[in-house]
Scaffold this active site. Structure first.
Site, PDB file in Angstrom:
ATOM      1  N   LYS A   1     -22.890  -9.716 -20.836  1.00  0.00           N
ATOM      2  CA  LYS A   1     -22.291  -9.098 -22.027  1.00  0.00           C
ATOM      3  C   LYS A   1     -22.279  -7.569 -21.877  1.00  0.00           C
ATOM      4  O   LYS A   1     -21.241  -6.925 -22.058  1.00  0.00           O
ATOM      5  CB  LYS A   1     -23.079  -9.499 -23.278  1.00  0.00           C
ATOM      6  CG  LYS A   1     -22.489  -8.960 -24.563  1.00  0.00           C
ATOM      7  CD  LYS A   1     -23.351  -9.243 -25.757  1.00  0.00           C
ATOM      8  CE  LYS A   1     -24.410  -8.179 -25.890  1.00  0.00           C
ATOM      9  NZ  LYS A   1     -25.243  -8.292 -27.083  1.00  0.00           N
TER      10      LYS A   1
ATOM     11  N   ASP B   1     -20.423 -11.150 -28.124  1.00  0.00           N
ATOM     12  CA  ASP B   1     -21.654 -10.904 -28.872  1.00  0.00           C
ATOM     13  C   ASP B   1     -21.723 -11.892 -30.038  1.00  0.00           C
ATOM     14  O   ASP B   1     -20.905 -12.822 -30.135  1.00  0.00           O
ATOM     15  CB  ASP B   1     -21.734  -9.437 -29.333  1.00  0.00           C
ATOM     16  CG  ASP B   1     -20.786  -9.134 -30.487  1.00  0.00           C
ATOM     17  OD1 ASP B   1     -19.944  -9.995 -30.827  1.00  0.00           O
ATOM     18  OD2 ASP B   1     -20.892  -8.042 -31.059  1.00  0.00           O
TER      19      ASP B   1
END
Ligand code: SF4
Length: 256
Positions: free
Chosen positions: A127, A145
């Protein structure tokens, strides 16, 4: 109701993507930074806290530690004190010092611009790597997220739950060049309109295309009161709702 075909889903997702572009013309990476090192540091600090909270500590931190070597040689107690308010400060200090050391030892003090290299660095998972690639190197990336996961599930874009699988499934719905900005817009929508608890369905520009319409209040007045951020009244207008029902404090409210 007939099941949506893959092509139907792609078309609907792209229509939603276009509406998101109009709804959030201000979408951007909300972590203040200049260059890949600052962005890597800010992203590590952003775990379990708000971007606003990170932006409050980073000006002093960036001034104190301008290079990877500065992080590598940092005094632990001093750094912990500087980032304490972001939570998990011991772990985060550990990651920042180790990140600095790894960059100095393996990459000549520079943040590499490839996914395969980034994910080998302390504190940097996929991420974070996508955030860095998309915003500091101009390499398209999808940032999965918590907001992104919640919204793409609500929208029926994918049923995958593993972040990497979500990244690939959503990536297949859009042109690669749009991935980074799409991520920002989805996250903006999640922070300002489609909240985890009480999404503002009655004041949402995506209502007609969203299978989860009704997950939150559909009454426009009740919904408009849930909008957040400096553009809350413009968001109401975009959804066809009277902006005067948006309370003034919505505009100054912290976004999660
Ligand atoms: S209609 Fe409701 S659930 Fe759907 S995107 Fe808008 S706020 Fe979220």
């Amino acid at each position: 109701m007939t099941a949506e075909t893959d092509l139907g889903r792609k078309r609907r997702a792209r229509r939603m993507g276009r509406v998101l572009t109009e709804t959030h013309p201000d979408a951007h990476c909300e972590l203040d930074h200049e260059g890949p090192l600052q962005l890597a540091v800010a992203t590590i600090l952003s775990a379990q806290t708000t971007d606003k909270g990170v932006n409050e500590v980073t000006p002093k931190l960036f001034a104190r530690y301008p290079t990877a070597a500065d992080y590598a040689g940092a005094d632990r107690a001093e750094m912990e004190g500087m980032i304490k308010s972001t939570g998990f400060f011991r772990n985060k200090t550990d990651s920042l010092i180790k990140l600095g050391q790894a960059l100095v030892e393996r990459y000549d003090g520079r943040v590499p611009g490839k996914m395969a290299d980034l994910v080998t660095l302390p504190g940097i998972g996929r991420k974070t790597a996508n955030v860095i690639l998309g915003n500091a190197f101009g390499v398209p990336g999808i940032t999965v997220d918590t907001h992104f996961q919640r919204l793409v599930h609500r929208w029926g874009w994918t049923a995958e739950v593993d972040p990497v699988k979500i990244e690939h499934a959503v990536g297949a719905l859009f042109e690669k060049r749009d991935w980074t900005m799409l991520s920002h817009r989805v996250i903006f929508h999640g922070r300002r309109v489609c909240h985890a608890r009480k999404p503002a369905c009655g004041a949402c520009t995506l209502a007609s295309m969203c299978p989860s319409y009704g997950a939150g209040p559909v009454d426009p007045v009740a919904a408009a009161k849930l909008l957040k951020g400096p553009r809350a009244r413009e968001l109401a207008v975009a959804a066809g709702v009277d902006p005067s029902v948006v309370p003034a404090q919505a505009m100054t409210a912290d976004v999660p």
